[in-house]
Motif scaffolding. Sequence first.
Motif, PDB file in Angstrom:
ATOM      1  N   THR A 181      -8.722  -4.221  -2.767  1.00 37.97           N
ATOM      2  CA  THR A 181      -9.074  -3.016  -3.520  1.00 37.97           C
ATOM      3  C   THR A 181     -10.018  -3.319  -4.678  1.00 37.97           C
ATOM      4  OG1 THR A 181      -6.876  -2.166  -3.018  1.00 37.97           O
ATOM      5  CG2 THR A 181      -8.096  -1.022  -4.748  1.00 37.97           C
ATOM      6  N   TRP A 214     -13.510  -4.595  -3.691  1.00 40.52           N
ATOM      7  CA  TRP A 214     -14.334  -3.433  -3.349  1.00 40.52           C
ATOM      8  C   TRP A 214     -14.879  -2.772  -4.615  1.00 40.52           C
ATOM      9  CZ3 TRP A 214     -15.946  -2.067   1.371  1.00 40.52           C
ATOM     10  CH2 TRP A 214     -16.450  -0.786   1.573  1.00 40.52           C
ATOM     11  N   SER A 215     -13.976  -2.554  -5.579  1.00 42.36           N
ATOM     12  CA  SER A 215     -14.346  -1.884  -6.826  1.00 42.36           C
ATOM     13  C   SER A 215     -15.373  -2.720  -7.607  1.00 42.36           C
ATOM     14  CB  SER A 215     -13.088  -1.653  -7.677  1.00 42.36           C
ATOM     15  OG  SER A 215     -13.427  -1.126  -8.928  1.00 42.36           O
ATOM     16  N   TYR A 219      -4.994   3.001  -9.974  1.00 41.60           N
ATOM     17  CA  TYR A 219      -6.223   2.897  -9.187  1.00 41.60           C
ATOM     18  C   TYR A 219      -5.973   2.076  -7.931  1.00 41.60           C
ATOM     19  CZ  TYR A 219     -11.056   1.954  -7.888  1.00 41.60           C
ATOM     20  OH  TYR A 219     -12.234   1.877  -7.192  1.00 41.60           O
ATOM     21  N   TRP A 220      -5.234   0.989  -8.104  1.00 37.05           N
ATOM     22  CA  TRP A 220      -4.904   0.111  -6.976  1.00 37.05           C
ATOM     23  C   TRP A 220      -4.246   0.923  -5.852  1.00 37.05           C
ATOM     24  CZ3 TRP A 220      -0.885  -4.475  -7.769  1.00 37.05           C
ATOM     25  CH2 TRP A 220      -0.697  -5.130  -6.551  1.00 37.05           C
ATOM     26  N   ASN A 253      -5.953   3.783  -3.946  1.00 39.50           N
ATOM     27  CA  ASN A 253      -7.061   3.396  -3.060  1.00 39.50           C
ATOM     28  C   ASN A 253      -6.670   2.546  -1.860  1.00 39.50           C
ATOM     29  OD1 ASN A 253      -9.828   4.320  -4.204  1.00 39.50           O
ATOM     30  ND2 ASN A 253      -8.595   3.748  -5.978  1.00 39.50           N
ATOM     31  N   THR A 254      -5.433   2.089  -1.806  1.00 37.95           N
ATOM     32  CA  THR A 254      -5.061   1.153  -0.729  1.00 37.95           C
ATOM     33  C   THR A 254      -5.166   1.800   0.655  1.00 37.95           C
ATOM     34  OG1 THR A 254      -2.774   1.725  -1.246  1.00 37.95           O
ATOM     35  CG2 THR A 254      -3.559  -0.446  -1.975  1.00 37.95           C
ATOM     36  N   CYS A 275       0.803  -1.226   0.000  1.00 35.85           N
ATOM     37  CA  CYS A 275       0.000   0.000   0.000  1.00 35.85           C
ATOM     38  C   CYS A 275       0.840   1.282   0.000  1.00 35.85           C
ATOM     39  CB  CYS A 275      -0.926   0.016   1.214  1.00 35.85           C
ATOM     40  SG  CYS A 275      -0.063   0.009   2.769  1.00 35.85           S
ATOM     41  N   SER A 311      -3.511  -6.830  -1.101  1.00 36.12           N
ATOM     42  CA  SER A 311      -4.217  -5.542  -1.156  1.00 36.12           C
ATOM     43  C   SER A 311      -4.906  -5.365  -2.506  1.00 36.12           C
ATOM     44  CB  SER A 311      -3.269  -4.376  -0.876  1.00 36.12           C
ATOM     45  OG  SER A 311      -2.418  -4.137  -1.970  1.00 36.12           O
ATOM     46  N   HIS A 312      -4.408  -6.060  -3.505  1.00 37.53           N
ATOM     47  CA  HIS A 312      -5.069  -6.070  -4.806  1.00 37.53           C
ATOM     48  C   HIS A 312      -6.457  -6.693  -4.681  1.00 37.53           C
ATOM     49  CE1 HIS A 312      -6.142  -8.164  -8.573  1.00 37.53           C
ATOM     50  NE2 HIS A 312      -5.672  -7.075  -9.163  1.00 37.53           N
ATOM     51  N   ILE A 342      -8.698   1.638   1.855  1.00 36.85           N
ATOM     52  CA  ILE A 342      -9.064   0.249   2.167  1.00 36.85           C
ATOM     53  C   ILE A 342      -8.445  -0.175   3.498  1.00 36.85           C
ATOM     54  CG2 ILE A 342      -8.799  -2.164   1.418  1.00 36.85           C
ATOM     55  CD1 ILE A 342     -10.725  -0.791  -0.414  1.00 36.85           C
TER      56      ILE A 342
END
Lengths: 550, 71
Positions: free
Chosen positions: A388, A391-392, A91-92, A95-96, A56, A384-385, A99
């Motif tokens: 994230t 969620w998306s 984007y990943w 946004n970490t 992250c 974390s991928h 998250i």
Amino acid sequence: MEIEKKQCDVLCVGGGIAGLMAAIRASELGAKVIVAEKSNTLRSGGGGVGNDHFQCYIPEVHGDFDYFWRELFYGQLAGMFLKMDTEYARYWFENTYDILKKWENWGIPMKYEGKYEFAGHGFPGKQLNHLKYSGQNQKPVLTRQALERGVEIVNRVMVFDLLKDQGGNIIGALGTSTREDKVVAFETKSVILGTGSCGYLYPPVTAGANNNRGWPMSLTGDGRAMAYRVGTALRDLELTDRHAGPKYFTRYGQATWVGVLKDRYGKPVGPFVTKPDKRYGDMTIEVSKGIFDEYKKSGRGPIYMDMTGISEKDLKYMLYWMINEGNPAVLNHLEEEGVDLRKASIEFGTFDMTVNGGIRTNYRGETGLKGLYAAGDDVWVTISHAATFGWSAGENAAKYAETVKLPDIGEARAEIEAKKAMLEEIRNREDGAKWQEALAALQQIMLDYCGYVRSESLLSAGIDIMGRLKNKAQTSLIAGNAHELMNCLQVLNLMDLGELVFISAYDRQETRGWHVRSDYTITNPLLSDKLHLVKQVDGKPVTEWIEVKR
Amino acid sequence: MPPIINGNLCSGCGKCVEVCPTDVFFGTKKKQTPAVTYPDECWHGNACVLDCPIKGAIKLRIPLTMMVIYK
């Protein structure tokens, strides 16, 4: 077999990190959500008993995002980043932080001794991007969050096929109970695939012991196989991978070990560290996971993870994180064997081959097929991928569901009946091959014809043999109960994927990583910026090269 | 092969049967000591040991083929 019907707006197939994050988000937006999980979401998936690294970006720790971004192209994520569309990758990491704050609020400890702690998966002198977190109970926490938002969790049901309408839109999915003879037909506006990684296509480290693997036996690439069968593209399937870690207890988490990789005589095999360093570990293993195999083959092995000289404090630190990384069984075993990690060196080895490629999606989790989304290790393998993009995908599937009516799976009645008959045939057949036999047959073909050395002659021969094996398996598999039926369906999924690995490997006329072509020995730089897709068109697999979008 | 259940300590609560990722306890009847139906499918992930409410009621036996090699 009876058919139970269930309806929802969003069906999450697989209740791992991605599936539960998707379910939580979709439910927050008002969608009726079901999670279908073939194990139990409390401990299922690659993160079932824990993880300790959350990749992250934290503004207060890393500062300038662009500098952080450039540093990402070193270390564990480098290979992945070179193959990822820039929009997706940004984007990943944009946004970490959000998250991880959610996870922290929900009760997953993201700080160590009161602060964000970054360590492992990094070179000395470079910026670190792997946050240490205490993930042992991440699955119970995420399960609770999903339930609190009204998500229905259906454990012990394996979804094995997706249903489409005449127009090609997703209208449902078929599952089978793993505990009793029952088909579950899901009528849904959208499906999010999050079935995890894909091991088990190649022989295990220990001959005949399929359970000696880095991932539990439920991670058999079901999502990839289902996605392919409904016409979505899979990416880079032939770029199979090999991980490394303690020999012979096949377990991931190499970056949690605080030691130096040394040969039999105590000489470090890599250039990065000479004494145990808890901040970096020994990156030699990430630069070359095959080094253990190479040393063995050339007579220079074995190689050990040597903890000699580690301080009491750092040892305690390492043991704490080993437990959170999901490796308490390894520690218990070492303790029972009387191994003192301060004095002993643990031999490391290169593990079995796994599938690294996955379902092609954009940052919204869309697969290109209306109503079908994918996230998590089904797409790219890392924690974390999964969080994230789960969620998306949940957010976008819920929004999509608002725009369409609940479909009627009656339209797919013939297909449902045919699949049900297929299950009944496997259950009722008196003589035939058990799943273990079929899987061993598949694995030996994968290794011998699409293994460590590949060529046009081997691959074309292998494609023929695979076709025959698949036909034979479809007409001869037997299952004594619902559990064995689940295993049979997993093997059939693996066979579909195995065939696609062959076809993709045949078409990649270069050598790259573990894809070693004896007839195309050069790594072609012109293919470095390209993704290799395979997709079903008119019932046949078709490959295509596309540019990574920068 | 694993897991090993101490029948004297096990309360038959079924937690291990509930959580096991590979369902090695398939077919276990409610409120009974779990049956290890599919020992070859145990991943040695420790979920059953972690979640068992009674210390010592369940443990894993690591097979000889998975013995960690050390010097």
